[in-house]
Every structure is written in C-alpha cells, then in structure tokens.
Design a protein around this motif. Sequence first.
Motif, PDB file in Angstrom:
ATOM      1  N   ILE A 305      48.240  21.332  20.995  1.00  0.00           N
ATOM      2  CA  ILE A 305      47.641  20.004  20.869  1.00  0.00           C
ATOM      3  C   ILE A 305      46.139  20.082  21.124  1.00  0.00           C
ATOM      4  O   ILE A 305      45.329  19.545  20.363  1.00  0.00           O
ATOM      5  CB  ILE A 305      48.301  19.016  21.848  1.00  0.00           C
ATOM      6  CG1 ILE A 305      49.753  18.749  21.430  1.00  0.00           C
ATOM      7  CG2 ILE A 305      47.525  17.703  21.900  1.00  0.00           C
ATOM      8  CD1 ILE A 305      50.544  17.959  22.452  1.00  0.00           C
ATOM      9  N   LEU A 306      45.758  20.756  22.201  1.00  0.00           N
ATOM     10  CA  LEU A 306      44.341  20.888  22.537  1.00  0.00           C
ATOM     11  C   LEU A 306      43.591  21.707  21.494  1.00  0.00           C
ATOM     12  O   LEU A 306      42.447  21.397  21.150  1.00  0.00           O
ATOM     13  CB  LEU A 306      44.196  21.518  23.922  1.00  0.00           C
ATOM     14  CG  LEU A 306      44.711  20.666  25.086  1.00  0.00           C
ATOM     15  CD1 LEU A 306      44.788  21.499  26.363  1.00  0.00           C
ATOM     16  CD2 LEU A 306      43.825  19.450  25.303  1.00  0.00           C
ATOM     17  N   SER A 331      41.773  31.388  22.363  1.00  0.00           N
ATOM     18  CA  SER A 331      41.581  30.925  23.730  1.00  0.00           C
ATOM     19  C   SER A 331      40.563  29.803  23.747  1.00  0.00           C
ATOM     20  O   SER A 331      39.721  29.701  22.854  1.00  0.00           O
ATOM     21  CB  SER A 331      41.129  32.080  24.646  1.00  0.00           C
ATOM     22  OG  SER A 331      39.864  32.554  24.234  1.00  0.00           O
ATOM     23  N   ILE A 332      40.653  28.954  24.756  1.00  0.00           N
ATOM     24  CA  ILE A 332      39.760  27.806  24.878  1.00  0.00           C
ATOM     25  C   ILE A 332      39.116  27.849  26.262  1.00  0.00           C
ATOM     26  O   ILE A 332      39.796  28.072  27.264  1.00  0.00           O
ATOM     27  CB  ILE A 332      40.524  26.482  24.711  1.00  0.00           C
ATOM     28  CG1 ILE A 332      41.208  26.417  23.332  1.00  0.00           C
ATOM     29  CG2 ILE A 332      39.601  25.289  24.877  1.00  0.00           C
ATOM     30  CD1 ILE A 332      42.110  25.206  23.156  1.00  0.00           C
ATOM     31  N   THR A 341      36.475  26.592  32.684  1.00  0.00           N
ATOM     32  CA  THR A 341      37.918  26.645  32.873  1.00  0.00           C
ATOM     33  C   THR A 341      38.536  27.255  31.624  1.00  0.00           C
ATOM     34  O   THR A 341      38.394  26.707  30.522  1.00  0.00           O
ATOM     35  CB  THR A 341      38.511  25.241  33.100  1.00  0.00           C
ATOM     36  OG1 THR A 341      37.975  24.694  34.308  1.00  0.00           O
ATOM     37  CG2 THR A 341      40.024  25.310  33.212  1.00  0.00           C
ATOM     38  N   GLU A 342      39.203  28.388  31.786  1.00  0.00           N
ATOM     39  CA  GLU A 342      39.824  29.080  30.670  1.00  0.00           C
ATOM     40  C   GLU A 342      41.273  28.628  30.527  1.00  0.00           C
ATOM     41  O   GLU A 342      42.057  28.721  31.471  1.00  0.00           O
ATOM     42  CB  GLU A 342      39.779  30.594  30.873  1.00  0.00           C
ATOM     43  CG  GLU A 342      40.376  31.380  29.711  1.00  0.00           C
ATOM     44  CD  GLU A 342      40.364  32.878  29.940  1.00  0.00           C
ATOM     45  OE1 GLU A 342      40.707  33.618  29.008  1.00  0.00           O
ATOM     46  OE2 GLU A 342      40.006  33.300  31.061  1.00  0.00           O
ATOM     47  N   LEU A 343      41.604  28.126  29.352  1.00  0.00           N
ATOM     48  CA  LEU A 343      42.963  27.667  29.078  1.00  0.00           C
ATOM     49  C   LEU A 343      43.767  28.816  28.477  1.00  0.00           C
ATOM     50  O   LEU A 343      43.371  29.388  27.451  1.00  0.00           O
ATOM     51  CB  LEU A 343      42.952  26.479  28.114  1.00  0.00           C
ATOM     52  CG  LEU A 343      42.718  25.093  28.722  1.00  0.00           C
ATOM     53  CD1 LEU A 343      41.392  25.038  29.458  1.00  0.00           C
ATOM     54  CD2 LEU A 343      42.768  24.018  27.649  1.00  0.00           C
ATOM     55  N   VAL A 344      44.864  29.158  29.128  1.00  0.00           N
ATOM     56  CA  VAL A 344      45.684  30.293  28.709  1.00  0.00           C
ATOM     57  C   VAL A 344      47.135  29.833  28.587  1.00  0.00           C
ATOM     58  O   VAL A 344      47.650  29.146  29.476  1.00  0.00           O
ATOM     59  CB  VAL A 344      45.601  31.444  29.736  1.00  0.00           C
ATOM     60  CG1 VAL A 344      46.479  32.612  29.306  1.00  0.00           C
ATOM     61  CG2 VAL A 344      44.157  31.889  29.925  1.00  0.00           C
ATOM     62  N   VAL A 345      47.783  30.196  27.504  1.00  0.00           N
ATOM     63  CA  VAL A 345      49.198  29.869  27.335  1.00  0.00           C
ATOM     64  C   VAL A 345      50.039  30.751  28.240  1.00  0.00           C
ATOM     65  O   VAL A 345      49.885  31.977  28.241  1.00  0.00           O
ATOM     66  CB  VAL A 345      49.646  30.067  25.874  1.00  0.00           C
ATOM     67  CG1 VAL A 345      51.163  29.888  25.748  1.00  0.00           C
ATOM     68  CG2 VAL A 345      48.933  29.096  24.961  1.00  0.00           C
TER      69      VAL A 345
END
Length: 418
Positions: A305-306, A331-332, A341-345
């Motif tokens: 979604i992001l 990666s975001i 802030t690193e967004l990781v699945v």
Amino acid sequence: MASVSTPAQTNLSKRVYGDRFEKLPFNATLVTDAFPFTDKFRLGDTFRYGVEVQMEHGTTYVGSDGAEATLNDSIVGINQQADIAAYETHMRTRITTRSFEEATAQGPQAFENATRQKMTALQTAAEFRQEHSLLYGTEGLFKVSANSSGVLTITDDTWCSTLAIRLVGAVLESFDAQTASANQHNGDLTVSAVDLDAKTITVTGTSAAVTTNDWLYFKGARTTTAFKEMIGLHKLMTTTSSLLMGVNVTTYPWFKPNTASSVGRPTMLKILQGMRKLVGRNTIAARRDDKQNTKLWLPSVSYEILNSDLMTSRRFDGSYSRAKGTSGVESIVYYGQTGPTELVVHPLLRDGDALGIGPDNGFRVGISEIKWDTGPEGNTDIWTKVADKNTYECRCHWIQAPALFAPGRTVAFSGLAE
C-alpha cells in the motif's frame, strides 16, 4: 535416547560438512541480523544488564553576573537492572537406518546426497521457528474467529500468509487466552490444509471445543499454567503490565514502550505520526547520523500500500523512458523528526502489526545461537543412531531471547488494514 555414531560416520560428516559444520551454516534472519547475540550478562538462570530509566537533574543556574553561588544538590540519574530469561528449544529430523548406512558405505557423495536434504530442511524449519518466537514468543500464532467442523477461520488482523502456508503437517494446540494461565480446548490439532484466500486453517483431530477468540499455539510452546518459549519482541513492545523486564514503567515512564493503535489503512502521514512518539524518548537532541536508521518492520500487505502510494505521488523526470516504464521500489526510507526510518517487509508479521525499533537498541541474550547438536567432547557425530528404532537422527537447538536497551525507543503499530 540416541547412541554415538561410528568413527567412519563421524569422518564422513567432517569431510562433507567440515569440522564445525562450516559448510552447512545457519542463515541470519531479519531479527537475528538486526539483534546481535551475546552470552554476557548472565546471572543464574536469567540475564541482567543495566538500563537508564531517569536522567540527571542536579543543575544550578548562576545567571549572567558571575556572582558566587552555592550549587544545588545533585539529583542523581537512575540506572536499574533489567532481567530477561533465555529459553531452550530443540528440533530433530530422522532418516532410516537402511538409507543412512547404504549412503555411508558408498562414500562422501552418496552420504551428502542422503543427508543434506534432511539437514537443509531442518535448518529452514529451525530458522523459521526461531524467528517467529523472536517476534511473537508466548503470544501464539493466530486468533480464531470461527470454527466449522475443524475449518478454523482466522481473524484478519492476526493472519499471516507466510506463516499459514508453512503449517501443513504441524501440530497445534488451542487456548482461550494469551495469559500464562489459560484453558486448553481439545488436544492435538494437526494442520491438514490451508486456504490463503479464505484465511482458514483446517485441522484434524477432535476440535469441537475450539471456539471464537481462541489462540492457536505450536504444540508444546505453552501449558495451561506457563510458557515454554521465549518472550517475543511484540510482547515486550506492547506490555500493559507495570513491570517490563523487572523495571517499573509506571515509576519510570521513559522506559515504557510506545504504541500506535487502530491505524487502519497505512499512509506516510500515519507512519510519521506513530514514529513521532520516539522524539521525546531520545536521550539528547544530537545531530542525527543518516546511517543510523530506525527500522520499521511491516507486513507485506501494508508495504505494498505504501509502495503504491509513493509511486502515485511520483512525477516524471529525466529518468522517463517511453521504451520501458519502471515503477515501485524494493525499500522505502521516510525522513521525519526522528531522522530516517527504513521500512522493511517482515514476512512473519501479522497483517495488523508493524514494529519500529530505534538504532543500537535490540540484542539477543542467551547461552547459544542456533546450532547443530554434536556428540561427546564436540565430536562431529551429528547423525546418531536412535535406540529401539531403525533410524538415525540429527538435531539442532538454541537457547536465547530478545532484549531491548531502551523499550521507550520503540513503537508497536496495531490495527493496520488493507
């Protein structure tokens, strides 16, 4: 009970897998990679380490005239001892005596062909179980919303497709609460099928008593009065108790973890609002290091979604090509008040959860990382014959638990939805 392998089998193991099994190493997972392991801090059956819970406040303001002044008394900052217990887990696999000894007689290549697949499968399963315990230890697997003759429907917020699809053949148990004291409903529940679209798990065995709001656990992970697995990160970060790792978070609120509930469909704004709760928990307002990212582990549904929203906001620039369109990112990184802030699945997170952890905060305590069991004096007799059975057995184990230096520098998101 297993007996020790013969010298010939031990020598074959060494030749194929190395003196210390360096040719068949266990792989780092997301939590084990981010949380370094230490065997320090041990005190009896628990691990104890110092944490800051209150700042220094002994300050004197003299003014601008430089006059003599009597300094105010010190108000000493407070450090306390946090306690965490390491839990022991074992896994095992077997091969028939005939298959094993035929391979042994034919030499290293045949021996490796016969044993590597079993050992690799055990590795994968052990890494999988350990990672789930590090995340959700003592909190179970799924919450049941309905039971139709053994077809258990799982609540949307506790569903995790990566976990569910691996459960076929696993034996589960059902309890009416996540607390240490809980009632068990029926006995062994063997998973026979999983429907990812319907979010159902089909179990065999008597399951009539399993009902709405029951929690499913791996068999043996708990009893009706106690837990047998480590306390996971999610529980550490969402505690409602006044005590967290032996520290009173009511008396010392700086040590209390943060939560952001009822998030709904995730957006960049909601993520930044949740991460904003870390601003007041930083010890100093120092210049931030862009290399010191805060990690935010997300379920895959929220990440997509992001990712989609990020691409929707994108404008074409000099990278535009009419020959090929490329969209999306692996990666975001969001920049906000707390820095990057690193967004990781994380594939084992439930669909309703996300966990944000500040840099240099998490670690693992214990006696051993995940490792192969060896024979007397460390001999490489990894395969041992099982007494009273026509099988050989291989085992691995780990003794550890996750820990946090500063739970106040964490944020647990809940209620994420599509």
